[in-house]
Scaffold this active site. Sequence first.
Site, short mmCIF file in Angstrom:
data_model
loop_
_atom_site.label_atom_id
_atom_site.label_comp_id
_atom_site.label_asym_id
_atom_site.label_seq_id
_atom_site.Cartn_x
_atom_site.Cartn_y
_atom_site.Cartn_z
N GLN A 100 0.83 -1.27 -0.19
CA GLN A 100 -0.10 -0.12 0.02
C GLN A 100 0.75 1.25 0.08
OE1 GLN A 100 -1.63 0.61 4.42
NE2 GLN A 100 -1.76 -1.63 3.80
N HIS A 102 0.32 5.79 0.81
CA HIS A 102 -0.72 6.84 1.33
C HIS A 102 -0.48 7.94 0.69
CE1 HIS A 102 -1.51 4.01 4.49
NE2 HIS A 102 -0.21 4.05 5.15
N GLU A 137 2.84 7.33 8.82
CA GLU A 137 3.03 6.41 10.03
C GLU A 137 4.35 6.13 10.42
OE1 GLU A 137 0.27 3.89 8.02
OE2 GLU A 137 1.99 2.40 7.79
N HIS A 259 4.78 0.20 0.49
CA HIS A 259 5.27 -0.65 1.71
C HIS A 259 4.25 -1.58 2.26
CE1 HIS A 259 2.68 2.59 3.43
NE2 HIS A 259 2.59 1.73 4.58
N ARG A 278 -4.16 0.85 -2.28
CA ARG A 278 -3.47 -0.63 -2.46
C ARG A 278 -2.89 -0.90 -3.90
NH1 ARG A 278 -7.57 -0.61 1.08
NH2 ARG A 278 -7.04 -1.40 3.27
#
Length: 391
Positions: A100, A102, A137, A259, A278
């Site tokens: 995935q 972001h 994240e 990642h 994804r």
Amino acid sequence: MDRLSNTVRPYAWGSTTAIPALLGIAPTGEPQAEMWMGAHPGAPSRISRTNPAGETELALTEAIDADPEGELGAATVARFGPRLPFLLKLLAAGAPLSLQVHPDLDQARKGYVDEEARGVPVDAPHRTYKDANHKPELICALTPFDGLCGFRRPTEAADAMEALGVDSLKPYVDLLRAHPEEAALREVLTAILSAEPAEMADTVAEAAVAAERLGGAHAPYARIAHNYPGDPGVLAAMLLNYVRLQPGEALFLGAGVPHAYLDGLGVEIMANSDNVLRCGLTPKHIDVPELLRIVRFEATEPGVLRPEASPSGEERYETPADEFVLSRYTLASGAAPAELTAPTPQVLLCTAGAVRVGELGLTPGQSVYVPAGEAVEAAGSGTLFRATVAA
């Protein structure tokens, strides 16, 4: 300060044993993938506190909604609105997660506005942007932790694919060696995700057998293929850097970086968002055109983070994120208490030993929420992770 009661999410990729072992309880036999600590509307932590209606147990979201500035502090509300801007998790991977990426903040805002204007239901399987926020994240390993992070050099990916000896991979190998890095990575990922499914399934099956036979550096891809037979994400994974974190080491995942987590137990912190695009290793919708617009096609080294110590005993993981800061305290019996008072809201999580935060005792897996500005100290013998907002 409030002790948190947290929800464990039973995603299929979760370990059946890692979180129960940390908590000191018997496994149920079902996967236990993530324990959420915070105020995400999908599974907010619960606290024991009497509210104006007389309730003594309520969701942390309710407490924050009732008094945003009192709970979060005026500065946090001014920057991020009346919500806790981060989510803390225990993450236990027993099988590879989806591959995935972001979006950045601008991409998330524009994508959300566009899908809202087109009337795409927020819970639709093909919806890409669930909210208008980005999702940086950080994952910090509690055990040896395997993952994939960022593109490796195209020539390295070409060598790995060529070693498999699969004829149908030769066009990808040639592309990876014939173009500038960005163009090579873009063309190969596009080709992998756009290929005819049946033919791709055959190629992945052949590659999986070869990876199993070769072992060594190919072993992670054999394992991925075992969990996702025929999935084109197996080949996409070969474009990425493989990394193994040791306990205490961390990875920061910024916007556009592909990642996947493969195996291990860690503490994860992220901006409070559900925006995930994804690229494989999933039965869920893959929006290929939008994905190709979001991904940063550049070869990078996975930046492994180690905490930076301070005289106060805080070991801090430095990142560019504004929504969160993660730090660690290693507490020793008989030592002076660690002073944790902050003008921002905090979630404190014990991962080893036995510690005391204020009047509350914590054992591994237990956590507390501390409103902005509330005085708090920690003592005992163990490890305490601290999640808060960047000053």
